[in-house]
Design a protein around this motif. Structure first.
Motif, PDB file in Angstrom:
ATOM      1  N   VAL A 110       1.336 -34.359 -28.567  1.00 36.61           N
ATOM      2  CA  VAL A 110       2.347 -33.935 -27.598  1.00 36.61           C
ATOM      3  C   VAL A 110       3.341 -35.073 -27.387  1.00 36.61           C
ATOM      4  N   ARG A 111       4.628 -34.761 -27.400  1.00 32.98           N
ATOM      5  CA  ARG A 111       5.657 -35.749 -27.084  1.00 32.98           C
ATOM      6  C   ARG A 111       6.712 -35.080 -26.204  1.00 32.98           C
ATOM      7  N   SER A 112       7.420 -35.911 -25.425  1.00 31.12           N
ATOM      8  CA  SER A 112       8.484 -35.410 -24.567  1.00 31.12           C
ATOM      9  C   SER A 112       9.836 -35.561 -25.246  1.00 31.12           C
ATOM     10  N   TYR A 113      10.720 -34.592 -25.055  1.00 36.79           N
ATOM     11  CA  TYR A 113      12.101 -34.673 -25.544  1.00 36.79           C
ATOM     12  C   TYR A 113      13.047 -34.137 -24.488  1.00 36.79           C
ATOM     13  N   SER A 114      14.090 -34.907 -24.219  1.00 36.35           N
ATOM     14  CA  SER A 114      15.087 -34.491 -23.239  1.00 36.35           C
ATOM     15  C   SER A 114      15.885 -33.328 -23.783  1.00 36.35           C
TER      16      SER A 114
ATOM     17  N   LEU B 259      17.591 -29.949 -28.488  1.00 31.70           N
ATOM     18  CA  LEU B 259      16.958 -31.267 -28.417  1.00 31.70           C
ATOM     19  C   LEU B 259      17.583 -32.110 -29.517  1.00 31.70           C
ATOM     20  N   THR B 260      17.681 -33.409 -29.314  1.00 26.44           N
ATOM     21  CA  THR B 260      18.075 -34.293 -30.413  1.00 26.44           C
ATOM     22  C   THR B 260      16.979 -35.331 -30.580  1.00 26.44           C
ATOM     23  N   VAL B 261      16.427 -35.392 -31.783  1.00 24.62           N
ATOM     24  CA  VAL B 261      15.273 -36.252 -32.041  1.00 24.62           C
ATOM     25  C   VAL B 261      15.652 -37.347 -33.024  1.00 24.62           C
ATOM     26  N   GLU B 262      15.339 -38.574 -32.659  1.00 22.41           N
ATOM     27  CA  GLU B 262      15.556 -39.729 -33.521  1.00 22.41           C
ATOM     28  C   GLU B 262      14.268 -39.995 -34.297  1.00 22.41           C
ATOM     29  N   GLU B 263      14.395 -40.173 -35.598  1.00 19.04           N
ATOM     30  CA  GLU B 263      13.196 -40.441 -36.394  1.00 19.04           C
ATOM     31  C   GLU B 263      12.773 -41.904 -36.248  1.00 19.04           C
ATOM     32  N   LEU B 264      11.524 -42.111 -35.863  1.00 19.47           N
ATOM     33  CA  LEU B 264      10.976 -43.471 -35.801  1.00 19.47           C
ATOM     34  C   LEU B 264      10.123 -43.703 -37.038  1.00 19.47           C
ATOM     35  N   ASP B 265      10.296 -44.872 -37.668  1.00 17.15           N
ATOM     36  CA  ASP B 265       9.449 -45.224 -38.809  1.00 17.15           C
ATOM     37  C   ASP B 265       8.002 -45.198 -38.361  1.00 17.15           C
ATOM     38  N   GLU B 266       7.146 -44.609 -39.148  1.00 13.26           N
ATOM     39  CA  GLU B 266       5.712 -44.595 -38.846  1.00 13.26           C
ATOM     40  C   GLU B 266       5.366 -43.741 -37.638  1.00 13.26           C
ATOM     41  N   GLY B 267       6.350 -43.051 -37.070  1.00 18.43           N
ATOM     42  CA  GLY B 267       6.064 -42.196 -35.927  1.00 18.43           C
ATOM     43  C   GLY B 267       5.216 -41.003 -36.352  1.00 18.43           C
ATOM     44  N   GLU B 268       4.491 -40.443 -35.409  1.00 24.51           N
ATOM     45  CA  GLU B 268       3.625 -39.331 -35.722  1.00 24.51           C
ATOM     46  C   GLU B 268       4.380 -37.997 -35.637  1.00 24.51           C
ATOM     47  N   VAL B 269       5.188 -37.840 -34.611  1.00 26.24           N
ATOM     48  CA  VAL B 269       5.815 -36.546 -34.334  1.00 26.24           C
ATOM     49  C   VAL B 269       7.291 -36.508 -34.757  1.00 26.24           C
ATOM     50  N   SER B 270       8.052 -37.578 -34.452  1.00 19.15           N
ATOM     51  CA  SER B 270       9.494 -37.493 -34.691  1.00 19.15           C
ATOM     52  C   SER B 270       9.868 -37.244 -36.157  1.00 19.15           C
ATOM     53  N   PRO B 271       9.194 -37.854 -37.150  1.00 19.68           N
ATOM     54  CA  PRO B 271       9.580 -37.546 -38.535  1.00 19.68           C
ATOM     55  C   PRO B 271       9.391 -36.062 -38.871  1.00 19.68           C
TER      56      PRO B 271
ATOM     57  N   ARG C  36      12.465 -43.909 -18.909  1.00 18.52           N
ATOM     58  CA  ARG C  36      12.018 -44.788 -19.996  1.00 18.52           C
ATOM     59  C   ARG C  36      11.432 -43.937 -21.108  1.00 18.52           C
ATOM     60  N   TYR C  37      11.848 -44.240 -22.331  1.00 11.95           N
ATOM     61  CA  TYR C  37      11.367 -43.474 -23.482  1.00 11.95           C
ATOM     62  C   TYR C  37      10.141 -44.117 -24.128  1.00 11.95           C
ATOM     63  N   GLY C  38       9.779 -45.322 -23.689  1.00 12.38           N
ATOM     64  CA  GLY C  38       8.642 -45.993 -24.309  1.00 12.38           C
ATOM     65  C   GLY C  38       9.121 -47.134 -25.178  1.00 12.38           C
TER      66      GLY C  38
ATOM     67  N   GLY D  89      -0.290 -35.158 -38.469  1.00  9.58           N
ATOM     68  CA  GLY D  89      -0.513 -36.247 -37.539  1.00  9.58           C
ATOM     69  C   GLY D  89      -0.848 -37.512 -38.284  1.00  9.58           C
ATOM     70  N   ARG D  90      -1.433 -38.463 -37.564  1.00  4.80           N
ATOM     71  CA  ARG D  90      -1.724 -39.744 -38.187  1.00  4.80           C
ATOM     72  C   ARG D  90      -3.075 -39.744 -38.880  1.00  4.80           C
ATOM     73  N   ARG D  91      -3.711 -38.559 -38.946  1.00  5.90           N
ATOM     74  CA  ARG D  91      -5.061 -38.524 -39.509  1.00  5.90           C
ATOM     75  C   ARG D  91      -5.032 -38.733 -41.016  1.00  5.90           C
TER      76      ARG D  91
HETATM   77  C1  LIG Z   1      10.848 -38.103 -20.775  1.00  9.47           C
HETATM   78  C2  LIG Z   1      11.056 -38.506 -22.211  1.00  9.47           C
HETATM   79  C3  LIG Z   1      12.108 -37.949 -22.934  1.00  9.47           C
HETATM   80  C4  LIG Z   1      12.307 -38.302 -24.276  1.00  9.47           C
HETATM   81  N1  LIG Z   1      13.383 -37.764 -24.931  1.00  9.47           N
HETATM   82  C5  LIG Z   1      13.608 -38.103 -26.222  1.00  9.47           C
HETATM   83  C6  LIG Z   1      14.755 -37.571 -26.923  1.00  9.47           C
HETATM   84  O1  LIG Z   1      15.558 -36.796 -26.362  1.00  9.47           O
HETATM   85  N2  LIG Z   1      14.927 -37.932 -28.224  1.00  9.47           N
HETATM   86  C7  LIG Z   1      14.062 -38.780 -28.858  1.00  9.47           C
HETATM   87  O2  LIG Z   1      14.274 -39.037 -30.050  1.00  9.47           O
HETATM   88  N3  LIG Z   1      12.980 -39.305 -28.227  1.00  9.47           N
HETATM   89  C8  LIG Z   1      12.737 -38.977 -26.927  1.00  9.47           C
HETATM   90  N4  LIG Z   1      11.638 -39.510 -26.270  1.00  9.47           N
HETATM   91  C9  LIG Z   1      10.658 -40.306 -27.032  1.00  9.47           C
HETATM   92  C10 LIG Z   1       9.643 -39.355 -27.678  1.00  9.47           C
HETATM   93  O3  LIG Z   1       8.838 -38.749 -26.679  1.00  9.47           O
HETATM   94  C11 LIG Z   1       8.668 -40.053 -28.639  1.00  9.47           C
HETATM   95  O4  LIG Z   1       8.094 -41.155 -28.005  1.00  9.47           O
HETATM   96  C12 LIG Z   1       9.332 -40.507 -29.917  1.00  9.47           C
HETATM   97  O5  LIG Z   1       9.904 -39.387 -30.587  1.00  9.47           O
HETATM   98  C13 LIG Z   1       8.316 -41.184 -30.837  1.00  9.47           C
HETATM   99  O6  LIG Z   1       7.260 -40.310 -31.126  1.00  9.47           O
HETATM  100  P1  LIG Z   1       6.511 -40.406 -32.523  1.00  9.47           P
HETATM  101  O7  LIG Z   1       5.327 -39.504 -32.431  1.00  9.47           O
HETATM  102  O8  LIG Z   1       7.452 -40.177 -33.644  1.00  9.47           O
HETATM  103  O9  LIG Z   1       6.074 -41.903 -32.573  1.00  9.47           O
HETATM  104  P2  LIG Z   1       4.623 -42.492 -32.185  1.00  9.47           P
HETATM  105  O10 LIG Z   1       3.643 -42.016 -33.187  1.00  9.47           O
HETATM  106  O11 LIG Z   1       4.367 -42.191 -30.765  1.00  9.47           O
HETATM  107  O12 LIG Z   1       4.861 -44.022 -32.381  1.00  9.47           O
HETATM  108  C14 LIG Z   1       5.869 -44.742 -31.680  1.00  9.47           C
HETATM  109  C15 LIG Z   1       6.090 -46.053 -32.404  1.00  9.47           C
HETATM  110  O13 LIG Z   1       4.921 -46.812 -32.364  1.00  9.47           O
HETATM  111  C16 LIG Z   1       4.455 -47.111 -33.645  1.00  9.47           C
HETATM  112  N5  LIG Z   1       2.995 -46.738 -33.720  1.00  9.47           N
HETATM  113  C17 LIG Z   1       2.263 -46.259 -32.671  1.00  9.47           C
HETATM  114  N6  LIG Z   1       0.975 -46.061 -33.033  1.00  9.47           N
HETATM  115  C18 LIG Z   1       0.870 -46.403 -34.319  1.00  9.47           C
HETATM  116  C19 LIG Z   1      -0.194 -46.415 -35.262  1.00  9.47           C
HETATM  117  N7  LIG Z   1      -1.448 -46.044 -34.956  1.00  9.47           N
HETATM  118  N8  LIG Z   1       0.085 -46.790 -36.523  1.00  9.47           N
HETATM  119  C20 LIG Z   1       1.341 -47.168 -36.861  1.00  9.47           C
HETATM  120  N9  LIG Z   1       2.375 -47.200 -36.002  1.00  9.47           N
HETATM  121  C21 LIG Z   1       2.165 -46.823 -34.766  1.00  9.47           C
HETATM  122  C22 LIG Z   1       5.288 -46.311 -34.614  1.00  9.47           C
HETATM  123  O14 LIG Z   1       5.696 -47.170 -35.643  1.00  9.47           O
HETATM  124  C23 LIG Z   1       6.470 -45.855 -33.846  1.00  9.47           C
HETATM  125  O15 LIG Z   1       7.572 -46.669 -34.113  1.00  9.47           O
HETATM  126  C24 LIG Z   1      11.435 -39.202 -24.922  1.00  9.47           C
HETATM  127  C25 LIG Z   1      10.369 -39.758 -24.201  1.00  9.47           C
HETATM  128  C26 LIG Z   1      10.181 -39.428 -22.860  1.00  9.47           C
HETATM  129  C27 LIG Z   1       9.043 -40.035 -22.117  1.00  9.47           C
END
Ligand SMILES: Cc1cc2nc3c(=O)[nH]c(=O)nc-3n(C[C@H](O)[C@H](O)[C@H](O)COP(=O)(O)OP(=O)(O)OC[C@H]3O[C@@H](n4cnc5c(N)ncnc54)[C@H](O)[C@@H]3O)c2cc1C
Ligand SMILES: [Zn+2]
Lengths: 249, 197, 86
Positions: free
Chosen positions: A52-56, A68-80, A241-243, B10-12
């Protein structure tokens, strides 16, 4: 069990920048929302694992659609996955829009100072859009809006053309801070926002503006501290705060 | 199950026979942050064992480092589903710390700097199954991972391995700690998937 | 830097308990007495559960654990919550 999860359908996707994508969703039963709210998105893998993740919400539409507009984070779980894996016709589980605190209220006549770091511009864009679409009779419709937008480079900025157009009116001013790469010919070299540049760009203490700051945790924290040090009352500053997304001002 | 997103995993990673059910393998060492990270200087640090009679056994940082040190390699399993195999630690066995302790109790509560608590049966701390660890991978344990020292009980889910540990309290009856009082399992065996009540 | 979010981001999980948005309610910290909207508290989401901490003293105001079948809410760090009807 009562839960707030509902099924939304992806009805449009568009590339916002090289690393970000805007998803348009239809959420049956939704009748608009407040500007600045977010949704929670839940993804379920075939083996039942969920994330689960939050998006504005970026849009300010009256009906059952939202963007929604989502930015891809390297190694992210959900955004990619949201940036590359989702296509029109797919379904996503969504909770919300929720959050009654980080919202702009058209009934509030206060001038508004928005400060965004990177993807933190998303909920602020919803406020700008709601302001532009506000009923002219509402007290907030004629309030002054300013956006200070800290972004890596010109091509990483979201909503460029639309912001340019809205900034043509005398109700919105947009100031960009480019942290890594400035536009060609810019008199200001790229660099992080600092307390001095901040104090020049934002509405003065005497205007008693309502602040909305959004972005990575470190960015939001630093900017909010600078504002309090500069004499703005803490209770006029709302933050989202987005984290830890790795970037500071 | 909700709507399945076909391309989402997911990350699994692939299931591994060395892993307890429902766990996935990670190479990184995720930090689960439940609050501000306590920063404890070695001069301030102490470790205590308090018995049912109120007797307190106390070790300063230097006294603790002067005890017999063990180097151990262990698999760890976090209830949030990640497992990390073959992690190496240095620390003092609880057998060493309990050598001079007299008690009839079967249960313990671990207390940490910052207020965290978790309950562990005494049997699970003794017999070469648990340590107070202060080095990870050959380096001083970082504050984010529980440094100066953390409890290490690798055969239970990792929330039992209290970070920033400062003492053990011996108890006649089992009592829930911080997460156990809010839905988490009293014992927490990863091989039996004892995640929640 | 410790990575926390704003209490505002807990609106979704808390909506499973409360019919209204409780993040806009004012809560009083049991430990230090500070009273403010829960949206302004510090949210630690990526632990074993969701924790809201007081921005004044960093003690815990609220804990929420989702076990899949049940959701447990512990409010013992709040001595008082005040809601405004719209
Ligand atoms: C209220 C709110 C609103 C938001 N709105 C937006 C929005 O409008 N747009 C937007 O783009 N985002 C938004 N976000 C941020 C969004 O919720 C996510 O945090 C973001 O998309 C990253 O999620 P992810 O699953 O891709 O990354 P995650 O998997 O959560 O990882 C985040 C970072 O940590 C690193 N990381 C964490 N754990 C590991 C691991 N085990 N191994 C390797 N690397 C790891 C990753 O490299 C990555 O860079 C918002 C957050 C909040 C709280
Ligand atoms: Zn407090």
């Amino acid at each position: 069990m009562r839960t707030g999860w509902r099924v939304a359908e992806v009805i449009g996707v568009s590339q916002e920048t090289r690393t970000a994508r805007t998803l348009r969703l239809r959420l049956p039963g939704l009748t608009g929302h407040r500007a600045g709210q977010h949704v929670d998105v839940r993804l379920t893998a075939p083996d039942g694992y969920t994330a689960v993740r939050s998006y504005s919400v970026a849009s300010a539409l009256p009906g059952d659609e939202l963007e929604l507009t989502v930015e891809e984070l390297d190694e992210g779980e959900v955004s990619p996955y949201l940036v590359h894996g989702v296509s029109v016709g797919d379904q996503l589980e969504v909770r919300g829009p929720v959050g009654g605190w980080f919202v702009w209220d058209p009934a509030d006549p206060s001038p508004v100072q928005l400060i965004a770091g990177g993807s933190g511009v998303v909920p602020l864009m919803a406020m700008i859009r709601a302001h532009a679409a506000a009923d002219p009779a509402s007290p907030g419709a004629t309030a002054e809006f300013r956006l200070l937008y800290s972004v890596r480079s010109p091509d990483a900025a979201y909503y460029g053309a639309e912001l340019d157009e809205l900034a043509g009116s005398d109700l919105l001013t947009v100031t960009y801070v480019y942290t890594r790469e400035a536009p060609a010919g810019s008199p200001v070299p790229p660099g992080r926002l600092d307390a001095r540049a901040l104090s020049i760009a934002v509405l003065p203490v005497s205007a008693n503006p309502a602040f909305f700051i959004c972005g990575a945790t470190a960015f939001v924290e630093t900017v909010a501290d600078w504002l309090v040090q500069a004499g703005y009352p803490a209770d006029r500053i709302k933050t989202e705060r987005y984290g830890g997304m790795g970037s500071t001002p | 199950m909700g709507i399945v997103s076909p391309g989402f995993f997911g990350r699994r990673r692939q299931g591994d026979p060395a892993l307890p059910p429902g766990q996935y393998l990670t190479e990184s060492f995720p930090v689960l942050s439940a609050g501000p990270t306590p920063r404890i200087a070695p001069e301030e640090w102490e470790f205590t064992i308090t018995t049912e009679t109120g007797q307190v056994h106390r070790w300063s940082w230097d006294e603790f480092l002067a005890l017999k040190q063990d180097d151990v390699t262990q698999d760890i399993h976090c209830v949030t589903s990640w497992s990390k195999l073959g992690t190496s630690w240095r620390g003092v066995s609880l057998d060493t710390l309990f050598e001079s302790v007299e008690s009839d109790c079967e249960f313990t509560m671990a207390h940490s700097y910052g207020g965290y608590t978790t309950n562990v049966p005494l049997d699970d701390l003794l017999g070469g199954k648990a340590w107070i660890a202060h080095e990870f991978d050959g380096e001083a344990l970082e504050p984010a991972h529980g440094g100066p020292a953390r409890l290490l009980v690798p055969h239970l889910y990792f929330w039992k391995s209290a970070k920033w540990v400062r003492g053990l309290e011996l108890l006649r009856q089992d009592e829930p700690g911080f997460w156990e009082s809010n839905g988490y399992h009293m014992y927490g065996d990863p091989w039996r998937e004892e995640r929640y009540w | 830097m410790t990575d926390y979010l704003d209490g505002n981001a807990a609106a979704g999980p808390l909506s499973e308990f409360f019919a209204i948005d409780v993040t806009t309610a004012r809560g009083r910290c049991l430990h230090c007495g500070r009273t403010d909207a829960l949206a302004t508290a510090q949210l630690y989401p990526n632990s074993h559960g969701l924790l809201l901490r007081c921005p004044g003293c960093t003690e815990i105001l609220l804990r929420l654990v989702d076990t899949g079948d049940t959701v447990c809410l512990d409010l013992h760090g709040l001595s008082f919550v005040e809601l405004h009807r719209d």
